[in-house]
Design an enzyme around this catalytic site. Structure first.
Site, PDB file in Angstrom:
ATOM      1  CE  LYS A 157     -33.444 -56.390 -11.926  1.00 45.75           C
ATOM      2  NZ  LYS A 157     -32.381 -57.419 -11.567  1.00 45.75           N
ATOM      3  CD  GLU A 167     -25.714 -44.459  -6.504  1.00 47.42           C
ATOM      4  OE1 GLU A 167     -24.568 -44.411  -7.006  1.00 47.42           O
ATOM      5  OE2 GLU A 167     -26.084 -45.091  -5.348  1.00 47.42           O
ATOM      6  CB  CYS A 224     -21.208 -46.605  -6.276  1.00 50.98           C
ATOM      7  SG  CYS A 224     -22.180 -46.181  -5.130  1.00 50.98           S
ATOM      8  CD  GLU A 272     -18.015 -47.914 -10.511  1.00 51.95           C
ATOM      9  OE1 GLU A 272     -18.373 -47.443  -9.270  1.00 51.95           O
ATOM     10  OE2 GLU A 272     -18.936 -48.208 -11.366  1.00 51.95           O
TER      11      GLU A 272
END
Length: 476
Positions: free
Chosen positions: A170, A245, A279, A378
Site C-alpha cells: 500500500k 521505521e 525522518c 517532529e
C-alpha cells in the site's frame, strides 16, 4: 492529468472491487494532478490470496533464479529513472535535481544492493549435528510513506523478494504516481504473477486491512509513530511480525573542536534538501554556548541559500506535501515564537513571491530549550532548532532527551573524539562529520522510532524465519 484507477494484483491491472476515487494534488500548484482508486478489504483479500498462492512457488526458487529476476528489475528500473523523477516532482514537490538524482536513483540502488547481498548470502549452516535454515517468512504487507516514495518502497520490496517472500504494497495515497510506475517496472522485468501486488487506499482502511489480515505473515510500515502503533495493534491479534521505521528528532552535536562552517553547512543541507521531510533530518543542532553567535550567523547564511520555488524549474527547495502539513508546520513555527525561541531567519507564512503552493520559509531558531515544542515534536518541515550547551556531558544528555532514536550526527576534527561521542547517542543511525547514506549499513531506530532494520544483510533477516533441524548431520 494522470488517471491510475486500477490495482496491480496477480500480475494484472484490475479494477477495484468497489469504485471510489481520490484526487492527487500537486503541492506546487495546489491543483489536481491525477486520480487514483481507493481500495477496501475485498481488494486486499484478493491481493493477499494472490501473494499466498505465489509464495508456494516463489519461496522455493533458487538463489540463482531470484538473482536473474532482480537483475532484470535493475535493467528495467534504469530505463525509467527519468520518468520516475518527473512523477515524484509532480506528486510530492521534490525539485528536479533531487527527484532525478536522489529520490528516483536511490530506488535502483536498493535493488543493486539486494543483488550484491544475495550473491554472498547463505541460507543454511551446520552447527554440530544440527542444520540451521533461514526460510522466507511468507506474505509481507508493506505500508510506505510519501516523503521518499520510491526509496521507501524499494528498501522493503528488494530484500523481501530477494529472500523469497511475496508482497502486498500500500503506497501513500498522497504520492502514488511513482508506485504505479514501479509496479510497471516489476511487471516488465518478469516478476511472476502474485509475487508483487499493489493496492492504493487510505491508511485506516487498506493499511488496517493489511495489518489485520490473517494470511499476512509480516507487516512493515514506514510512517509516524502514531501510525506505527495503530499497525502494531491491528497486527497483534494474528501474532504476525511487525517492523516499524517511524519518526525522528535527530540531534546534531557540533563539538567545540569541529570545523564549524562545514558542520553547520551539512546540518542545514540535511534539513532543507527535502523541504525538511526526512525522518532522520538533523533538526536539533547542539552547539557550544560560546560559539552560539558565530554558529547562528553561519546557519542564517546557509539557510538563505535554500530558496524555495517551482520544483519543475531550477529551484533548490520545493513545497511541502500538502495543506495539512503546511498548517502543522506553521503552527509549530508559531509555537516556537510563542515559547521564546528567536527566529534567526524565516518564520511564519509563505516565502515572498510565492502565493500559491505549499511553500515554507527555510527557518532557523536559536535559544531553543529542549522542552519547547519545536524541540520535542517532529516538525517534518524546513525548520532547525539550535540548542546551546556548556559541556559535552550536557550535550549528550540533551541529545538523548527525546522519545525518538532514529538518527544522530556528530562533528569533530578529531575522529576518535567524534567516535566516542557517537557511541553515547541512543539512536540507530549515526553520521560522523557529514557522512552520507550508506545502503550497506543497517538503518533503523531506538525507542519510539521503531524496531527492526532496513538496508544491507540485516534487512534480509527481517524477512526470514529460522528453522533448526536437529540430527540433520548425525555424529560419526
Amino acid at each position: 492529468m494522470r488517471d491510475y484507477m486500477q490495482f496491480y494484483i496477480n500480475g494484472e491491472w484490475v479494477d477495484p472491487a468497489t469504485p471510489r476515487s481520490l484526487d492527487v494534488i500537486d503541492p506546487a500548484t495546489e491543483e489536481v494532478a491525477g486520480n487514483i482508486s481507493l481500495g477496501n478489504d475485498a481488494d486486499i483479500d484478493n491481493a493477499v490470496n494472490a501473494a499466498a498462492n505465489a509464495f508456494k512457488t516463489w519461496s522455493v526458487t533458487s538463489k540463482e533464479e531470484r538473482l536473474t529476476i532482480l537483475n532484470r528489475v535493475v535493467e528495467e528500473f534504469e530505463k525509467r529513472v527519468p520518468e520516475l523523477g518527473e512523477a515524484i516532482t509532480e506528486e510530492m514537490g521534490a525539485p528536479k535535481w533531487l527527484a532525478d538524482g536522489t529520490q528516483a536513483a536511490i530506488g535502483v540502488n536498493h535493488f543493486k544492493t539486494a543483488v550484491s547481498v544475495l550473491e554472498k548470502f547463505e541460507f543454511e549452516e551446520d552447527r554440530a549435528t544440527s542444520r540451521i535454515a533461514r526460510e522466507p517468512i511468507g506474505v509481507c504487507g508493506f505500508i510506505t510513506p510519501w516523503n521518499w516514495p520510491i526509496h521507501q518502497i524499494c528498501a522493503k520490496v528488494a530484500p523481501a523478494l530477494a529472500v523469497g517472500c511475496t508482497v502486498v504494497l500500500k503506497p501513500s495515497e498522497i504520492a502514488p504516481f511513482s508506485a504505479k510506475i514501479f509496479a510497471d517496472i516489476l511487471d516488465a522485468a518478469g516478476v511472476p504473477a502474485g509475487v508483487f501486488n499493489m493496492v492504493n487506499g487510505l491508511g485506516p482502511e487498506v493499511g488496517h486491512a493489511i495489518a489485520a489480515h490473517p494470511m499476512v505473515d509480516m507487516v512493515s510500515i514506514t510512517g509516524s509513530t502514531r501510525a506505527g502503533i495503530q499497525v502494531a495493534e491491528a497486527a497483534a491479534k494474528t501474532v504476525k511480525r511487525v517492523h516499524q521505521e517511524l519518526g525522528g528528532k535527530s540531534p546534531n552535536i557540533v563539538l567545540e573542536d569541529a570545523d564549524l562552517e562545514n558542520a553547520i553547512k551539512g546540518g542545514i543541507a540535511g534539513i532543507m534538501m527535502n523541504s525538511g521531510q526526512s525522518c532522520r533530518a538533523p533538526t536539533r543542532m547542539l552547539v557550544p554556548n560560546k560559539l552560539m553567535d558565530q554558529a547562528c550567523e553561519i546557519a542564517k547564511e546557509m539557510a538563505e541559500t535554500w530558496t524555495p520555488g517551482d520544483p519543475k524549474q531550477d529551484s533548490r527547495m520545493g513545497p511541502v506535501i500538502s495543506e495539512t502539513q503546511w498548517n502543522k508546520i506553521q503552527g509549530l513555527i508559531h509555537s516556537g515564537i510563542e515559547q521564546g525561541a528567536k527566529v534567526v531567519t524565516g518564520g511564519e507564512g509563505r516565502p515572498e513571491g510565492l502565493d500559491k503552493g505549499y511553500y515554507v520559509k527555510p527557518t532557523v531558531f536559536r535559544d531553543v530549550k529542549n522542552d519547547m515544542e519545536i524541540a520535542r515534536e517532529e516538525i517534518f518541515g524546513p525548520v532547525l532548532s539550535i540548542i546551546g550547551y556548556d559541556s559535552e556531558e550536557e550535550a549528550i544528555e540533551i541529545a538523548n532527551d527525546t522519545e525518538y532514536g532514529l538518527g544522530g550526527y556528530v562533528h569533530s576534527k578529531d575522529i576518535d573524539h567524534a567516535r566516542a561521542i557517537a557511541s553515547k547517542i541512543r539512536a540507530g543511525y549515526i553520521s560522523i562529520n557529514n557522512a552520507g547514506l550508506d545502503l550497506n549499513a543497517p538503518f533503523g531506530g531506538y525507542k519510539h522510532s521503531g524496531n527492526g532494520r532496513e538496508f544491507s544483510d540485516q534487512a534480509f533477516g527481517e524477512f526470514l524465519e529460522y528453522k533448526s533441524l536437529l540430527g540433520y548431520t548425525p555424529a560419526a
